[in-house]
Design a protein around this motif. Structure first.
Motif, PDB file in Angstrom:
ATOM      1  N   UNK A  88      -0.969  17.114  -0.671  1.00  0.00           N
ATOM      2  CA  UNK A  88      -1.343  17.943   0.471  1.00  0.00           C
ATOM      3  C   UNK A  88      -2.735  18.515   0.272  1.00  0.00           C
ATOM      4  N   UNK A  89      -3.518  18.541   1.344  1.00  0.00           N
ATOM      5  CA  UNK A  89      -4.858  19.120   1.302  1.00  0.00           C
ATOM      6  C   UNK A  89      -4.934  20.285   2.276  1.00  0.00           C
ATOM      7  N   UNK A  90      -6.099  20.882   2.370  1.00  0.00           N
ATOM      8  CA  UNK A  90      -6.294  21.965   3.328  1.00  0.00           C
ATOM      9  C   UNK A  90      -6.259  21.478   4.760  1.00  0.00           C
ATOM     10  N   UNK A  91      -6.240  20.159   4.973  1.00  0.00           N
ATOM     11  CA  UNK A  91      -6.241  19.615   6.325  1.00  0.00           C
ATOM     12  C   UNK A  91      -4.951  18.857   6.665  1.00  0.00           C
ATOM     13  N   UNK A  92      -3.988  18.850   5.728  1.00  0.00           N
ATOM     14  CA  UNK A  92      -2.702  18.200   6.003  1.00  0.00           C
ATOM     15  C   UNK A  92      -1.568  19.166   5.684  1.00  0.00           C
ATOM     16  N   UNK A  93      -0.425  18.962   6.302  1.00  0.00           N
ATOM     17  CA  UNK A  93       0.715  19.852   6.082  1.00  0.00           C
ATOM     18  C   UNK A  93       1.604  19.404   4.924  1.00  0.00           C
ATOM     19  N   UNK A  94       1.364  18.193   4.456  1.00  0.00           N
ATOM     20  CA  UNK A  94       2.145  17.666   3.335  1.00  0.00           C
ATOM     21  C   UNK A  94       1.436  16.486   2.709  1.00  0.00           C
ATOM     22  N   UNK A  95       2.129  15.756   1.825  1.00  0.00           N
ATOM     23  CA  UNK A  95       1.549  14.575   1.204  1.00  0.00           C
ATOM     24  C   UNK A  95       1.172  13.539   2.264  1.00  0.00           C
ATOM     25  N   UNK A  96       0.181  12.718   1.938  1.00  0.00           N
ATOM     26  CA  UNK A  96      -0.246  11.628   2.818  1.00  0.00           C
ATOM     27  C   UNK A  96       0.041  10.308   2.117  1.00  0.00           C
ATOM     28  N   UNK A  97       0.700   9.404   2.801  1.00  0.00           N
ATOM     29  CA  UNK A  97       0.961   8.060   2.274  1.00  0.00           C
ATOM     30  C   UNK A  97      -0.059   7.099   2.864  1.00  0.00           C
ATOM     31  N   UNK A  98      -0.801   6.420   1.989  1.00  0.00           N
ATOM     32  CA  UNK A  98      -1.829   5.476   2.437  1.00  0.00           C
ATOM     33  C   UNK A  98      -1.447   4.075   1.973  1.00  0.00           C
ATOM     34  N   UNK A  99      -1.326   3.172   2.928  1.00  0.00           N
ATOM     35  CA  UNK A  99      -1.001   1.776   2.640  1.00  0.00           C
ATOM     36  C   UNK A  99      -2.276   0.942   2.647  1.00  0.00           C
ATOM     37  N   UNK A 100      -2.502   0.203   1.559  1.00  0.00           N
ATOM     38  CA  UNK A 100      -3.617  -0.750   1.493  1.00  0.00           C
ATOM     39  C   UNK A 100      -3.047  -2.163   1.544  1.00  0.00           C
ATOM     40  N   UNK A 101      -3.628  -3.013   2.393  1.00  0.00           N
ATOM     41  CA  UNK A 101      -3.160  -4.391   2.532  1.00  0.00           C
ATOM     42  C   UNK A 101      -4.350  -5.335   2.508  1.00  0.00           C
ATOM     43  N   UNK A 102      -4.252  -6.397   1.722  1.00  0.00           N
ATOM     44  CA  UNK A 102      -5.329  -7.388   1.708  1.00  0.00           C
ATOM     45  C   UNK A 102      -4.746  -8.791   1.656  1.00  0.00           C
ATOM     46  N   UNK A 103      -5.631  -9.781   1.764  1.00  0.00           N
ATOM     47  CA  UNK A 103      -5.183 -11.163   1.725  1.00  0.00           C
ATOM     48  C   UNK A 103      -4.470 -11.616   2.976  1.00  0.00           C
ATOM     49  N   UNK A 104      -4.747 -10.971   4.105  1.00  0.00           N
ATOM     50  CA  UNK A 104      -4.131 -11.373   5.372  1.00  0.00           C
ATOM     51  C   UNK A 104      -2.930 -10.546   5.790  1.00  0.00           C
ATOM     52  N   UNK A 105      -2.473  -9.635   4.925  1.00  0.00           N
ATOM     53  CA  UNK A 105      -1.355  -8.754   5.292  1.00  0.00           C
ATOM     54  C   UNK A 105      -1.878  -7.657   6.219  1.00  0.00           C
ATOM     55  N   UNK A 106      -1.147  -7.376   7.295  1.00  0.00           N
ATOM     56  CA  UNK A 106      -1.559  -6.361   8.250  1.00  0.00           C
ATOM     57  C   UNK A 106      -0.357  -5.517   8.675  1.00  0.00           C
ATOM     58  N   UNK A 107      -0.628  -4.285   9.130  1.00  0.00           N
ATOM     59  CA  UNK A 107       0.484  -3.446   9.602  1.00  0.00           C
ATOM     60  C   UNK A 107       1.007  -3.930  10.950  1.00  0.00           C
ATOM     61  N   UNK A 108       2.149  -3.404  11.335  1.00  0.00           N
ATOM     62  CA  UNK A 108       2.705  -3.718  12.648  1.00  0.00           C
ATOM     63  C   UNK A 108       1.766  -3.215  13.740  1.00  0.00           C
ATOM     64  N   UNK A 109       1.611  -3.999  14.755  1.00  0.00           N
ATOM     65  CA  UNK A 109       0.731  -3.633  15.867  1.00  0.00           C
ATOM     66  C   UNK A 109       1.267  -2.374  16.549  1.00  0.00           C
ATOM     67  N   UNK A 110       0.397  -1.359  16.775  1.00  0.00           N
ATOM     68  CA  UNK A 110       0.861  -0.106  17.386  1.00  0.00           C
ATOM     69  C   UNK A 110       1.529  -0.337  18.737  1.00  0.00           C
ATOM     70  N   UNK A 111       2.645   0.328  18.947  1.00  0.00           N
ATOM     71  CA  UNK A 111       3.404   0.146  20.188  1.00  0.00           C
ATOM     72  C   UNK A 111       2.666   0.723  21.394  1.00  0.00           C
ATOM     73  N   UNK A 112       1.689   1.616  21.131  1.00  0.00           N
ATOM     74  CA  UNK A 112       0.934   2.216  22.241  1.00  0.00           C
ATOM     75  C   UNK A 112      -0.027   1.215  22.886  1.00  0.00           C
ATOM     76  N   UNK A 113      -0.273   0.086  22.247  1.00  0.00           N
ATOM     77  CA  UNK A 113      -1.153  -0.934  22.808  1.00  0.00           C
ATOM     78  C   UNK A 113      -0.377  -1.839  23.755  1.00  0.00           C
ATOM     79  N   UNK A 114      -0.991  -2.135  24.894  1.00  0.00           N
ATOM     80  CA  UNK A 114      -0.397  -3.096  25.807  1.00  0.00           C
ATOM     81  C   UNK A 114      -0.455  -4.495  25.209  1.00  0.00           C
ATOM     82  N   UNK A 115       0.345  -5.430  25.712  1.00  0.00           N
ATOM     83  CA  UNK A 115       0.423  -6.771  25.120  1.00  0.00           C
ATOM     84  C   UNK A 115      -0.895  -7.522  25.083  1.00  0.00           C
ATOM     85  N   UNK A 116      -1.807  -7.215  26.000  1.00  0.00           N
ATOM     86  CA  UNK A 116      -3.091  -7.914  26.048  1.00  0.00           C
ATOM     87  C   UNK A 116      -4.265  -7.047  25.586  1.00  0.00           C
ATOM     88  N   UNK A 117      -3.952  -5.865  25.088  1.00  0.00           N
ATOM     89  CA  UNK A 117      -5.026  -4.988  24.605  1.00  0.00           C
ATOM     90  C   UNK A 117      -5.361  -5.332  23.158  1.00  0.00           C
TER      91      UNK A 117
END
Length: 476
Positions: free
Chosen positions: A311-340
């Motif tokens: 936790x920092x002075x700008x967060x309310x708790x611990x922050x989890x940071x995921x690093x991905x390389x070699x073509x691995x990517x996170x799930x596409x945000x659901x807030x994006x439309x299918x063609x966005x």
């Protein structure tokens, strides 16, 4: 050369020198410089005398950008490979050329104000630290260092020797980081608890066996100087000038290459510092369709690393940071439309997930965007952080001007005070990658920041500070 002097060198700015000498001649008429030298004239005493160590590849563009600032004179060039240095030598014919950076600093340090270091990762620290001991400002390509111990050393040295420093993650001078910080500070996406950073790197060979030695070293290359701090090995083809990144003796893999660009924004926006714990999973290598390979000298072809930050002075708790390389990517945000379009889909990106929303950016924090996309145009917040003129390009001019102004007179986008903790966190994550190979599986590596070691798996601590080869020993 790298033995530390008893007292830190005094480093008065050029302006202090000019001021003192000018006062002594106060009885004379003061004539504006532009009258003597013409409109736009910059006096030689106001030009930063730069030595570029590593004059090809990224070093070539770094040197050109310093010169483009209009306030830097490229006075010296240094490269172990004449082939790589050829363009810079042609572009700056008045610059004196060296192959050995030790000889350069030994003979020319009285005439140098700043040193740019753009070599393979394993030689960053020894060159930069030697220049800092001489009171020279340093600009060091990312990652700042190859080892965690080196990053801590250089961070402390910047304060001790009172020199202006900058790491070469030029995106830290872009508007994107500042825009996202303003959105976050205004509470637009709530409290961030999770961040994803990903890259299409490596785009060089990784997860392979060490190549067979080649008998003929190119005549333009000084192989011994290129090895520098690394263990003595026979020359192999195609390692120079680029494929060294995939070998632990010289590079820091995809995380070292792109992490300083992509993880920089979470550090600045959320006030992150040192990592708390790390775990990693890595891609499997096959030597044929039935047999898995084991190549501990080489970085893996892909990885997913999970870092926890306190936790920092700008967060309310611990922050989890995921690093991905070699073509691995996170799930596409659901807030994006299918063609966005999701900017990071084509290579690199950073995604912040907060309690009230999400925001993301691509490489160098370009294209900072709120989600859903319409929010970016709808939301207006006060401008809180000063922009760097010309963004990433201005990153170079910022360091030049900072060196001329003197230590502590200007804020740098990526001074070692900022770049050091970022570099350490990324290199700590690499310990988990290497530990995965040593242990043959995945555990959570707990980091003791004060002791600078992993507290629950001692075997990886040998990589916190490596042994240097004779003739290239960094002494602190």
């Amino acid at each position: 050369m790298t033995e530390e002097p008893k007292d830190a060198p005094k480093n008065p700015t050029r302006r202090d020198f000019i001021k003192n000498t000018s006062l002594a001649a106060a009885g004379f008429m003061i004539v504006p410089r532009f009258v003597l030298g013409g409109k736009g004239f910059i006096a030689p005493s106001d030009m930063l005398q730069v030595a570029g160590v590593g004059a090809g590849g990224k070093g070539q563009s770094d040197i050109a950008n310093f010169a483009k600032s209009g306030k830097a004179n490229i006075a010296y060039l240094c490269d172990v490979d004449d082939r790589q240095a050829a363009t810079s030598v042609k572009n700056f014919p008045k610059a004196k050329y060296y192959k050995d950076w030790r000889e350069l600093l030994d003979k020319e340090h009285k005439h140098i104000d700043g040193v740019s270091v753009s070599t393979p990762d394993h030689n960053h620290a020894i060159i930069a630290y030697s220049a800092m001991q001489l009171g020279k400002g340093v600009y060091v390509q990312k990652p700042m260092t190859h080892d965690i111990w080196e990053a801590r050393l250089l961070t402390e040295a910047a304060k001790k020797y009172k020199v202006v420093t900058q790491m070469g993650n030029q995106g830290s001078s872009n508007d994107g980081t500042r825009q996202m910080a303003e959105w976050y500070d205004a509470g637009i996406i709530g409290d961030v608890h999770t961040v994803y950073c990903w890259t299409n790197r490596p785009v060089w060979p990784q997860g392979i066996a060490w190549p067979s030695p080649q008998p003929n070293i190119p005549k333009e290359l000084d192989w011994n100087l290129w090895l520098g701090t690394a263990p003595k090995k026979d020359y192999v083809d195609k390692l120079v000038p680029f494929n060294w990144r995939g070998w632990w003796d010289y590079g820091t893999g995809a995380l070292g290459d792109m992490g300083c660009h992509l993880v920089e924004a979470p550090f600045r926006v959320l006030g992150l510092q040192y990592v708390k714990d790390v775990q990693a999973s890595v891609g499997t290598v096959f030597v044929d369709e039935f047999k898995q390979g084991h190549f501990p000298e080489s970085c893996p072809p892909s990885s997913h690393i999970t870092m926890t930050f306190p936790k920092t002075g700008k967060t309310q708790g611990d922050v989890t940071l995921h690093w991905m390389d070699g073509g691995i990517q996170p799930e596409r945000p659901e807030e994006l439309g299918p063609n966005e379009h999701f900017p990071g889909e084509q290579g690199n990106g950073t995604l912040f997930i907060g309690t009230k929303g999400k925001m993301y950016a691509s490489t160098y924090s370009d294209g900072a965007t709120l989600l859903p996309l319409a929010r970016t145009k709808e939301v207006t917040v006060p401008k809180k952080y000063d922009r760097v003129p010309h963004g990433a390009e201005g990153h170079y001019a910022q360091w030049v001007e900072g060196c001329i102004a003197g230590y502590g007179k200007m804020e740098m986008s990526s001074s070692f005070e900022k770049a050091g903790p970022l570099t350490e966190a990324l290199l700590m994550a690499n310990l988990a990658v290497r530990g995965h190979d040593l242990r043959g599986g995945q555990i959570k590596y707990e980091w003791d920041n004060n002791a600078m070691k992993v507290s629950n798996f001692d075997a990886v601590n040998e990589y916190v500070k490596r042994n240097y080869r004779e003739g290239f020993v960094l002494k602190a």
